[in-house]
Design a protein around this motif. Structure first.
Motif, PDB file in Angstrom:
ATOM      1  N   GLU A   1      47.901  79.063 -81.085  1.00 53.70           N
ATOM      2  CA  GLU A   1      47.575  79.810 -79.876  1.00 53.70           C
ATOM      3  C   GLU A   1      46.968  78.913 -78.807  1.00 53.70           C
ATOM      4  O   GLU A   1      47.210  79.115 -77.610  1.00 53.70           O
ATOM      5  N   VAL A   2      46.199  77.902 -79.206  1.00 50.81           N
ATOM      6  CA  VAL A   2      45.612  76.977 -78.238  1.00 50.81           C
ATOM      7  C   VAL A   2      46.674  76.030 -77.692  1.00 50.81           C
ATOM      8  O   VAL A   2      46.744  75.788 -76.477  1.00 50.81           O
TER       9      VAL A   2
ATOM     10  N   SER B   1      51.739  75.798 -71.781  1.00 53.40           N
ATOM     11  CA  SER B   1      52.082  76.588 -70.601  1.00 53.40           C
ATOM     12  C   SER B   1      51.461  75.985 -69.340  1.00 53.40           C
ATOM     13  O   SER B   1      52.066  76.015 -68.264  1.00 53.40           O
ATOM     14  N   LEU B   2      50.267  75.406 -69.466  1.00 52.62           N
ATOM     15  CA  LEU B   2      49.635  74.768 -68.318  1.00 52.62           C
ATOM     16  C   LEU B   2      50.450  73.562 -67.849  1.00 52.62           C
ATOM     17  O   LEU B   2      50.641  73.353 -66.647  1.00 52.62           O
ATOM     18  N   VAL B   3      50.918  72.764 -68.810  1.00 56.07           N
ATOM     19  CA  VAL B   3      51.761  71.621 -68.454  1.00 56.07           C
ATOM     20  C   VAL B   3      53.043  72.103 -67.785  1.00 56.07           C
ATOM     21  O   VAL B   3      53.487  71.537 -66.773  1.00 56.07           O
ATOM     22  N   ALA B   4      53.641  73.165 -68.311  1.00 53.22           N
ATOM     23  CA  ALA B   4      54.875  73.704 -67.728  1.00 53.22           C
ATOM     24  C   ALA B   4      54.653  74.183 -66.298  1.00 53.22           C
ATOM     25  O   ALA B   4      55.571  74.132 -65.474  1.00 53.22           O
ATOM     26  N   GLU B   5      53.421  74.600 -65.996  1.00 56.48           N
ATOM     27  CA  GLU B   5      53.090  75.063 -64.648  1.00 56.48           C
ATOM     28  C   GLU B   5      52.712  73.914 -63.715  1.00 56.48           C
ATOM     29  O   GLU B   5      52.436  74.138 -62.538  1.00 56.48           O
ATOM     30  N   GLY B   6      52.671  72.679 -64.249  1.00 60.94           N
ATOM     31  CA  GLY B   6      52.420  71.528 -63.391  1.00 60.94           C
ATOM     32  C   GLY B   6      51.056  70.890 -63.516  1.00 60.94           C
ATOM     33  O   GLY B   6      50.731  69.975 -62.741  1.00 60.94           O
TER      34      GLY B   6
END
Length: 255
Positions: free
Chosen positions: A188-189, A195-200
């Motif tokens: 989960e972490v 997801s943060l990396v995928a958002e840039g």
């Protein structure tokens, strides 16, 4: 061209007469992720703590978006900043630790909003709205008013990630963010960080999760004995993809 988000020049750190880190350099461009791997005692954690001057390097310099951290620069002359100035320089950096370091007497939302209110002087209502959005982002909006003791380890670490994001950092540093978690909570972490990396988000992560590094990061750095043994494309983090025998031996044990 804009400066890289992070440049570390020849960072060295000694404890007594022993080098924990010796001559390590790293450049991280905006929107990219780098994972640092290596065995215990390889200098990974010391190096990442040097990047935000939680450990003051004995040699070398760190630049955040072209500006020196811990120093002011005039030409080739560097002058150390005061202890009061250093926290201001650190505002571009977020840090996620092995241990969650949450305030036990504060709710999840209060932990996330404490720094924006006190450091950035944001109005409480504005900080709380932003904090709720961040808790939603890490999947914990329904736990906003729970205390750390009422949260699982994975949930506490996700609150810690939201707290780091609350200062709107340009770079997120993560020091083995799953090492204190039960195996079932690791996913989960890592999912939130991915997801943060995928958002840039620009991110440097010390980790032993090779699969995460291979999936999320553009680059890897393998350290041992305080030095960089090998670095390269994170997709090559397999026993046949790396070039150095020591890296190959490490991967054979952990994969």
């Amino acid at each position: 061209m804009s400066a890289p988000v992070l440049e570390a020049w020849n960072i060295s750190k000694r404890f007594g007469s022993e080098y924990a880190v010796r001559g390590v350099s790293l450049t991280v461009e905006a929107g990219t992720a780098v994972c640092i791997l290596g065995p215990s005692g390889s200098g990974k954690t010391t190096f990442i703590r040097c990047l935000n001057h939680l450990e003051e390097p004995d040699e070398g310099y760190v630049f955040i978006e072209g500006e020196p951290l811990g120093f002011t620069r005039r030409g080739d002359v560097f002058q150390q900043v005061s202890r009061r100035e250093l926290p201001r320089q650190r505002r571009k950096l977020g840090m996620v630790f092995q241990q969650f370091n949450l305030f036990d007497h504060m709710t999840a939302l209060e932990n996330v909003t404490e720094a924006p209110c006190k450091v950035l002087r944001r109005p409480k209502a504005e900080a709380h709205a932003a904090g709720m959005a961040l808790l939603e982002r890490v999947g914990l909006a329904d736990r906003a008013h729970h205390y750390p003791r009422e949260l699982s380890g994975g949930q506490q670490q996700r609150v810690a990630i939201a707290r780091a994001l609350a200062m709107e950092p340009r770079l997120l540093l993560c020091d083995e963010p799953t090492s204190a978690l039960d195996p079932e909570m690791v996913h989960e972490v890592l999912q939130v960080l991915g997801s943060l990396v995928a958002e840039g988000m620009t991110m440097v992560t010390v980790t032993h999760e090779v699969g995460f590094a291979r999936e999320v990061a553009e680059r890897f750095v393998f350290m041992e004995g305080g030095v960089v043994v090998e670095e390269g494309d994170a997709r090559n983090l397999t026993t046949t993809g790396v070039t150095e025998e020591r890296t190959r031996s490490f991967l054979a044990k952990v994969l």
